[in-house]
Design a protein around this motif. Structure first.
Motif, mmCIF file in Angstrom:
data_model
loop_
_atom_site.group_PDB
_atom_site.id
_atom_site.type_symbol
_atom_site.label_atom_id
_atom_site.label_comp_id
_atom_site.label_asym_id
_atom_site.label_seq_id
_atom_site.Cartn_x
_atom_site.Cartn_y
_atom_site.Cartn_z
ATOM 1 N N PRO A 182 6.516 -8.327 -22.527
ATOM 2 C CA PRO A 182 6.090 -9.605 -21.937
ATOM 3 C C PRO A 182 4.622 -9.581 -21.522
ATOM 4 O O PRO A 182 4.137 -8.609 -20.945
ATOM 5 C CB PRO A 182 7.007 -9.732 -20.717
ATOM 6 C CG PRO A 182 8.241 -8.984 -21.093
ATOM 7 C CD PRO A 182 7.750 -7.807 -21.894
ATOM 8 N N GLY A 183 3.918 -10.656 -21.850
ATOM 9 C CA GLY A 183 2.511 -10.777 -21.475
ATOM 10 C C GLY A 183 1.542 -10.235 -22.493
ATOM 11 O O GLY A 183 0.320 -10.254 -22.269
ATOM 12 N N VAL A 184 2.059 -9.741 -23.629
ATOM 13 C CA VAL A 184 1.199 -9.172 -24.670
ATOM 14 C C VAL A 184 1.469 -9.893 -25.985
ATOM 15 O O VAL A 184 2.618 -10.096 -26.373
ATOM 16 C CB VAL A 184 1.457 -7.662 -24.842
ATOM 17 C CG1 VAL A 184 0.603 -7.099 -25.978
ATOM 18 C CG2 VAL A 184 1.163 -6.919 -23.540
ATOM 19 N N GLU A 185 0.400 -10.282 -26.680
ATOM 20 C CA GLU A 185 0.525 -10.932 -27.987
ATOM 21 C C GLU A 185 -0.046 -10.033 -29.072
ATOM 22 O O GLU A 185 -1.063 -9.365 -28.862
ATOM 23 C CB GLU A 185 -0.249 -12.246 -28.003
ATOM 24 C CG GLU A 185 0.263 -13.323 -27.076
ATOM 25 C CD GLU A 185 -0.646 -14.539 -27.118
ATOM 26 O OE1 GLU A 185 -0.468 -15.385 -28.016
ATOM 27 O OE2 GLU A 185 -1.541 -14.623 -26.261
ATOM 28 N N PHE A 186 0.589 -10.024 -30.225
ATOM 29 C CA PHE A 186 0.082 -9.338 -31.411
ATOM 30 C C PHE A 186 -0.032 -10.323 -32.552
ATOM 31 O O PHE A 186 0.728 -11.288 -32.641
ATOM 32 C CB PHE A 186 1.027 -8.211 -31.838
ATOM 33 C CG PHE A 186 0.822 -6.910 -31.120
ATOM 34 C CD1 PHE A 186 0.058 -5.891 -31.681
ATOM 35 C CD2 PHE A 186 1.403 -6.700 -29.886
ATOM 36 C CE1 PHE A 186 -0.118 -4.694 -31.023
ATOM 37 C CE2 PHE A 186 1.241 -5.496 -29.217
ATOM 38 C CZ PHE A 186 0.470 -4.483 -29.792
ATOM 39 N N SER A 187 -0.980 -10.059 -33.440
ATOM 40 C CA SER A 187 -1.070 -10.816 -34.683
ATOM 41 C C SER A 187 -1.761 -9.929 -35.717
ATOM 42 O O SER A 187 -2.027 -8.756 -35.467
ATOM 43 C CB SER A 187 -1.837 -12.130 -34.485
ATOM 44 O OG SER A 187 -1.761 -12.919 -35.661
ATOM 45 N N VAL A 188 -2.060 -10.515 -36.866
ATOM 46 C CA VAL A 188 -2.735 -9.813 -37.956
ATOM 47 C C VAL A 188 -4.065 -10.494 -38.222
ATOM 48 O O VAL A 188 -4.154 -11.722 -38.264
ATOM 49 C CB VAL A 188 -1.862 -9.813 -39.220
ATOM 50 C CG1 VAL A 188 -2.645 -9.302 -40.425
ATOM 51 C CG2 VAL A 188 -0.617 -8.959 -39.008
ATOM 52 N N VAL A 233 -4.147 -7.084 -34.317
ATOM 53 C CA VAL A 233 -4.959 -7.485 -33.172
ATOM 54 C C VAL A 233 -4.026 -7.759 -32.003
ATOM 55 O O VAL A 233 -2.856 -8.106 -32.186
ATOM 56 C CB VAL A 233 -5.828 -8.728 -33.490
ATOM 57 C CG1 VAL A 233 -6.941 -8.375 -34.454
ATOM 58 C CG2 VAL A 233 -4.984 -9.874 -34.034
ATOM 59 N N ILE A 234 -4.564 -7.584 -30.816
ATOM 60 C CA ILE A 234 -3.756 -7.700 -29.604
ATOM 61 C C ILE A 234 -4.504 -8.576 -28.609
ATOM 62 O O ILE A 234 -5.739 -8.576 -28.549
ATOM 63 C CB ILE A 234 -3.494 -6.292 -29.007
ATOM 64 C CG1 ILE A 234 -2.569 -6.365 -27.796
ATOM 65 C CG2 ILE A 234 -4.785 -5.570 -28.661
ATOM 66 C CD1 ILE A 234 -2.141 -4.980 -27.291
ATOM 67 N N ARG A 235 -3.736 -9.369 -27.831
ATOM 68 C CA ARG A 235 -4.331 -10.168 -26.754
ATOM 69 C C ARG A 235 -3.547 -9.882 -25.479
ATOM 70 O O ARG A 235 -2.358 -10.186 -25.371
ATOM 71 C CB ARG A 235 -4.301 -11.659 -27.102
ATOM 72 C CG ARG A 235 -4.996 -12.517 -26.049
ATOM 73 C CD ARG A 235 -5.438 -13.861 -26.598
ATOM 74 N NE ARG A 235 -4.326 -14.678 -27.072
ATOM 75 C CZ ARG A 235 -4.470 -15.879 -27.642
ATOM 76 N NH1 ARG A 235 -5.693 -16.386 -27.830
ATOM 77 N NH2 ARG A 235 -3.413 -16.569 -28.040
ATOM 78 N N THR A 236 -4.251 -9.274 -24.520
ATOM 79 C CA THR A 236 -3.653 -8.881 -23.247
ATOM 80 C C THR A 236 -4.763 -8.708 -22.226
ATOM 81 O O THR A 236 -5.893 -8.341 -22.591
ATOM 82 C CB THR A 236 -2.873 -7.556 -23.383
ATOM 83 O OG1 THR A 236 -2.549 -7.062 -22.090
ATOM 84 C CG2 THR A 236 -3.678 -6.495 -24.108
ATOM 85 N N PRO A 237 -4.497 -8.952 -20.927
ATOM 86 C CA PRO A 237 -5.541 -8.763 -19.914
ATOM 87 C C PRO A 237 -6.019 -7.320 -19.804
ATOM 88 O O PRO A 237 -7.076 -7.062 -19.222
ATOM 89 C CB PRO A 237 -4.838 -9.188 -18.612
ATOM 90 C CG PRO A 237 -3.734 -10.087 -19.036
ATOM 91 C CD PRO A 237 -3.271 -9.549 -20.358
ATOM 92 N N SER A 238 -5.260 -6.348 -20.366
ATOM 93 C CA SER A 238 -5.614 -4.946 -20.170
ATOM 94 C C SER A 238 -6.713 -4.446 -21.104
ATOM 95 O O SER A 238 -7.122 -3.288 -21.011
ATOM 96 C CB SER A 238 -4.374 -4.054 -20.322
ATOM 97 O OG SER A 238 -3.937 -4.007 -21.664
ATOM 98 N N VAL A 239 -7.209 -5.296 -22.006
ATOM 99 C CA VAL A 239 -8.269 -4.859 -22.922
ATOM 100 C C VAL A 239 -9.502 -4.415 -22.125
ATOM 101 O O VAL A 239 -9.871 -5.012 -21.116
ATOM 102 C CB VAL A 239 -8.639 -5.993 -23.898
ATOM 103 C CG1 VAL A 239 -9.923 -5.679 -24.642
ATOM 104 C CG2 VAL A 239 -7.507 -6.221 -24.887
ATOM 105 N N ALA A 240 -10.146 -3.361 -22.592
ATOM 106 C CA ALA A 240 -11.288 -2.766 -21.895
ATOM 107 C C ALA A 240 -12.395 -3.773 -21.617
ATOM 108 O O ALA A 240 -12.714 -4.611 -22.463
ATOM 109 C CB ALA A 240 -11.840 -1.605 -22.712
ATOM 110 N N SER A 241 -12.987 -3.639 -20.422
ATOM 111 C CA SER A 241 -14.127 -4.487 -20.057
ATOM 112 C C SER A 241 -15.351 -4.121 -20.871
ATOM 113 O O SER A 241 -16.157 -4.979 -21.245
ATOM 114 C CB SER A 241 -14.445 -4.329 -18.568
ATOM 115 O OG SER A 241 -13.321 -4.609 -17.777
ATOM 116 N N THR A 242 -15.521 -2.818 -21.123
ATOM 117 C CA THR A 242 -16.635 -2.328 -21.933
ATOM 118 C C THR A 242 -16.294 -0.921 -22.392
ATOM 119 O O THR A 242 -15.322 -0.309 -21.922
ATOM 120 C CB THR A 242 -17.954 -2.340 -21.143
ATOM 121 O OG1 THR A 242 -19.035 -2.034 -22.024
ATOM 122 C CG2 THR A 242 -17.934 -1.311 -20.018
#
Length: 536
Positions: free
Chosen positions: A343-349, A368-377
C-alpha cells in the motif's frame, strides 16, 4: 491542528512518539543472551540523556552522526536520540576499507562517529587529524564511552523541530559504479518506508507482538525493521553478526517469530544438519530480500517452514515496496516474482520515454516506482539522481521487468547488466536461474565479457557443492536443455567456496565480480588455484 503539528505528523518523530506511549515495562530490545534488556521506559530515558549529551558536545540539528558497528542494543537508543536532537543518521559498513570509509564520512560531512571493536581500529586511521568526535560501544582509549555519555546526559525530554523534508538518514551504496554514493532519505520518505515495512510485518506474520531477530546488518536493509517491530508492540532481539548455526539456535531458544534475511543467509541455513528444528520453532515470518533468492536454498528451507515471504526494495527507494505473500510462496512457479506493490507504492513500466498508464502483462521495460521514500538526492552522484527522477514523481529503478496478469512483478535484469552478444540482448538473471536450478549449483553469477567474434559473451562464476569432474558433464547437458546456445556461458569458473561479497552478508557486488571474471578471461594464469576454469 497547527502547521507545525501537521508537519511533525509526517515525520519519523511522530512514529517514535507513538512507540514511547507504549507501557513502560514492555521490552523494546535485548541481546540474544537476554542479559542486556531495554524496556520502553529505559529507552525513553536513555535516549533523552544521549540526545542532551550530543547537544552538549556541540551538535546542532542537521549534524550527521555515523554508526559504524555490528548489531547492538545501543542502536535503538542511538536511533531515538538522533530523532530527539534533530540529527541525521549515517549508517556505514564496518567492513569498508579505509578509503571507502573516508570518502563516505567526507561526503556526508560526519561530525560524530559511533563505533565498536569491529571498526574502531580502522577508524583511528581514517579519523586521524580530524576534529570528528568519537564514541565507542564499550571501553577504548581515546574515545568517549557510549554508556558513559548516556549516564552523564540530562534526563529531561528534548525534541528538536523537525519537518518532513529534513533528512532522516544518509545511507551509502556503490551500485553499479563501484564508487560510494550517499543516498539521502527525508523524514517523509523514511516514514513511508517504515510504515510499509510495518504493514508487511503485521500482515505476513500472524503474531500480535513480534519478537524480531536483528541479524542482518542494521547498516543496510536490516535497520528498516527496528521501528516496525516497536510499532507492532514487539521486541527487537539483536545478534551482533551472522552465524547460521547460532542463528538457528537463537530462533528456537529465544522464541523468534519474525526476521529479515538476505539470500546468502538462506543458502547457509539450507546446509544445516539441524534445519528440521525450524518446523518446531515459533517463526511465523522469514522475509527474504536483497537479490533473487537461490532456488535450491528456497526448496530446502521451505521443507521445514511455511514462514517464507519475499520483498523487494532499493536503497534509493526503501524499504519493502513489494510483497510475495506466504500464499504465493506455496507455488514454486511464482518464486521468480517479487510480488505486488505494498500500500502506498505504485509501479509501472518505462519504455520509449513514456511511463505506461497500464503496462501490458509480459511486456518487458524498465520498472519505475512512485513512493514518498524516493531519495531526496544522491551525494556524490547528483547527475544520476537528476537522470533517474522523472516527472510526476516517478523513479527509474534501472531494473528491467514486467507484470503478469495478476499484477505480480518480475525482474529480469538490470539495464546496466544487459549482455549484448551478436546484437542480441541477454539478461544474466535468466542464465543464473537456469544454473541454480541444477541440484549441484549453490550459487551463480553471470556477467558479460569481451568476445572477438560476438562482441560480448556470458561468463559464469559458479559455486558448486561437488567437484566439477563429477558433475560437469551433467551440468553441461542441463544447460543445453534449458538455454539457447547463444545464452550458454562461453566461460565458466567453478569454485568450491561461496562467491565473495564486498560487505558481509549483503548482496553481490556485481561490478567487482565482473572485473575479476574479465581479468581471468584475459589472463587465465591469474585464476586462483581453488577455481576451475572451463571453456565452452
Amino acid at each position: 491542528m497547527s502547521a507545525q503539528s501537521s508537519a511533525v505528523a509526517q515525520t519519523v518523530v511522530q512514529l517514535m512518539s507513538q512507540i514511547q506511549r507504549r507501557p513502560g515495562h514492555e521490552v523494546a530490545a535485548e541481546d540474544t543472551a537476554g542479559q542486556h534488556r531495554l524496556t520502553i521506559a529505559e529507552l525513553v530515558l536513555s535516549s533523552n540523556r544521549l540526545a542532551n549529551a550530543f547537544i552538549g558536545l556541540g551538535l546542532t540539528p542537521g549534524s550527521r552522526v555515523a554508526y559504524v558497528a555490528q548489531n547492538h542494543v545501543e542502536y535503538v537508543v542511538l536511533e531515538f536520540a538522533l530523532l530527539k536532537a534533530g540529527l541525521v543518521k549515517v549508517p556505514l559498513n564496518h567492513r569498508f576499507a579505509p578509503n571507502e570509509l573516508r570518502r563516505c564520512i567526507e561526503l556526508a560531512d560526519v561530525r560524530l562517529v559511533v563505533a565498536d571493536d569491529a571498526s574502531s581500529a580502522v577508524l583511528d586511521e581514517v579519523l586521524d587529524g580530524t576534529d570528528i568526535l568519537r564514541v565507542h560501544i564499550g571501553p577504548r582509549d581515546g574515545w568517549l564511552n557510549f554508556a558513559g555519555i548516556v549516564a552523564g546526559g540530562a534526563p529531561t525530554s528534548v525534541q528538536a523541530a523537525t519537518g518532513p523534508d529534513d533528512l532522516y538518514h544518509i545511507r551509502f551504496s556503490s551500485g553499479s559504479t563501484g564508487k560510494p554514493k550517499g543516498i539521502a532519505i527525508s523524514h517523509r520518505g523514511a516514514r513511508a518506508a517504515i510504515l510499509g515495512n510495518t504493514w508487511v510485518m503485521s500482515s505476513s506474520g500472524p503474531v500480535d507482538r513480534p519478537r524480531t531477530l536483528q541479524v542482518a546488518p542494521l547498516v543496510y536493509a536490516g535497520g528498516w525493521s527496528v521501528l516496525p517491530t516497536l510499532l507492532c508492540g514487539g521486541t527487537n532481539v539483536f545478534m551482533d553478526r551472522f552465524d547460521a548455526e547460532q542463528m538457528l539456535e537463537v530462533i528456537i531458544r529465544r522464541g523468534i517469530t519474525w526476521m529479515f534475511a538476505v539470500p546468502t543467509m538462506l543458502r547457509r541455513m539450507s546446509t544445516l544438519t539441524e534445519l528440521s528444528a525450524l518446523r518446531e520453532s515459533s517463526l511465523s515470518c522469514l522475509m527474504l530480500a536483497g537479490e533473487p533468492a537461490a532456488l535450491p536454498a528456497l526448496e530446502v528451507v521451505g521443507q521445514h517452514t511455511d514462514a517464507l515471504i519475499q520483498c523487494w526494495g532499493q536503497t534509493e527507494a526503501p524499504a519493502s515496496t513489494t510483497l510475495l505473500s506466504r500464499t504465493d510462496m506455496k507455488h514454486r512457479e511464482l518464486w521468480a516474482s517479487i510480488g505486488r506493490p505494498v500500500p502506498g507504492v505504485e509501479f509501472s513500466v518505462y519504455t520509449d520515454g513514456v511511463v505506461l498508464d497500464s503496462p501490458e502483462p509480459g511486456v518487458d521495460g524498465e520498472l519505475v516506482i512512485r513512493t514518498p521514500s524516493v531519495a531526496s538526492t544522491l551525494l556524490g552522484a547528483e547527475p544520476e539522481h537528476a537522470e533517474r527522477l522523472l516527472p510526476d514523481g516517478w523513479w527509474r529503478t534501472s531494473d528491467l521487468g514486467h507484470f503478469d496478469d495478476a499484477g505480480r512483478i518480475y525482474i529480469v535484469g538490470r539495464s546496466s547488466e544487459t549482455i549484448i552478444t551478436g546484437g542480441t540482448n541477454i539478461q544474466p538473471v535468466e542464465i543464473e536461474r537456469a544454473l541454480e536450478e541444477h541440484s549441484s549449483v549453490r550459487e551463480a553469477v553471470v556477467v558479460g565479457v569481451p568476445d572477438a567474434k560476438w562482441g560480448e559473451t556470458p561468463a559464469a562464476y559458479v559455486h558448486l557443492s561437488e567437484p566439477w569432474e563429477s558433475v560437469g558433464a551433467d551440468l553441461d547437458a542441463w544447460l543445453k536443455n534449458n538455454l539457447a546456445g547463444f545464452k550458454r556461458p562461453g566461460h565458466i569458473f567453478v569454485s568450491p567456496d561461496p562467491i565473495p561479497r564486498a560487505s558481509g552478508e549483503s548482496k553481490i557486488a556485481r561490478g567487482d565480480i565482473k572485473k575479476i571474471v574479465q581479468s581471468w578471461v584475459a589472463d587465465p594464469s591469474g585464476v586462483p588455484a581453488n577455481v576451475t576454469r572451463v571453456e565452452k
